[in-house]
Design a protein around this motif. Structure first.
Motif, PDB file in Angstrom:
ATOM      1  N   ARG A  30       0.843  -1.203   0.000  1.00 57.37           N
ATOM      2  CA  ARG A  30       0.000   0.000   0.000  1.00 57.37           C
ATOM      3  C   ARG A  30       0.879   1.254   0.000  1.00 57.37           C
ATOM      4  O   ARG A  30       0.660   2.176  -0.785  1.00 57.37           O
ATOM      5  CB  ARG A  30      -0.926   0.013   1.212  1.00 57.37           C
ATOM      6  N   PHE A  86      -5.893   2.225  -4.409  1.00 57.93           N
ATOM      7  CA  PHE A  86      -4.530   2.691  -4.167  1.00 57.93           C
ATOM      8  C   PHE A  86      -3.920   3.346  -5.391  1.00 57.93           C
ATOM      9  O   PHE A  86      -2.977   4.114  -5.287  1.00 57.93           O
ATOM     10  CB  PHE A  86      -3.643   1.539  -3.684  1.00 57.93           C
ATOM     11  N   LEU A 121      -4.384  -6.913   0.486  1.00 53.83           N
ATOM     12  CA  LEU A 121      -4.232  -5.467   0.628  1.00 53.83           C
ATOM     13  C   LEU A 121      -5.110  -4.973   1.782  1.00 53.83           C
ATOM     14  O   LEU A 121      -6.244  -5.399   1.903  1.00 53.83           O
ATOM     15  CB  LEU A 121      -4.625  -4.744  -0.663  1.00 53.83           C
TER      16      LEU A 121
END
Length: 156
Positions: free
Chosen positions: A23, A98, A154
């Motif tokens: 991330r 992201f 994630l």
């Protein structure tokens, strides 16, 4: 073979840190304009300058989505041929978020992080990488022979 592994390095990888490291890497690359999202922009970059690619991020494909699966397999093969690490993630929606594409039901079928030209080139002429990029690349190298390939979850 493109990869040289050190057993000690592999033992040191904390897999609980992977999602946050990815991330951070994606966010930083987006801010620095080193992040390419989407299949066609990624292919264009890979055709033009594969040597500038640090790694490729691919979400797992949904069952029954043959076209996306074929695209992902071909992209992975190209990356493997060009010694580009491929990191698999659990969600195309989170990856889109992201990448800065967090619209309603937006998916991202791949993301590519390019090298940071502001980093000094190492003495061994390897790719200059941030600490997180090196961490993720080490993870890829250490899990290259695992089957099924590990998928990074994630964070939200």
């Amino acid at each position: 073979m493109c990869v040289a592994r050190a057993a000690e390095k592999c033992k040191m990888i904390n897999r609980n840190q992977l999602g946050r490291a990815l991330r951070t890497t994606l966010t930083k690359a987006r801010v620095e304009r080193r992040l390419v999202c989407g299949l066609f922009p990624a292919i264009a970059l890979l055709e033009k300058a594969p040597e500038d690619v640090v790694f490729c991020v691919l979400p797992t494909t949904r069952p029954g989505d043959a076209a996306t699966h074929i695209q992902a397999v071909l992209l992975q093969a190209f990356c493997y041929e060009n010694c580009i690490p491929v990191i698999q993630v659990d969600s195309s929606e989170k990856l889109a978020s992201f990448c800065g594409k967090a619209k309603d039901n937006c998916h991202c079928n791949c993301a590519i992080i390019t090298r940071d030209i502001t980093l000094p080139i190492p003495k061994d002429d390897s790719m200059p990488m941030t600490d997180n990029e090196q961490f993720l690349t080490d993870f890829y190298e250490c899990t290259l022979e695992e089957f099924p390939r590990p998928v990074i979850e994630l964070p939200i």
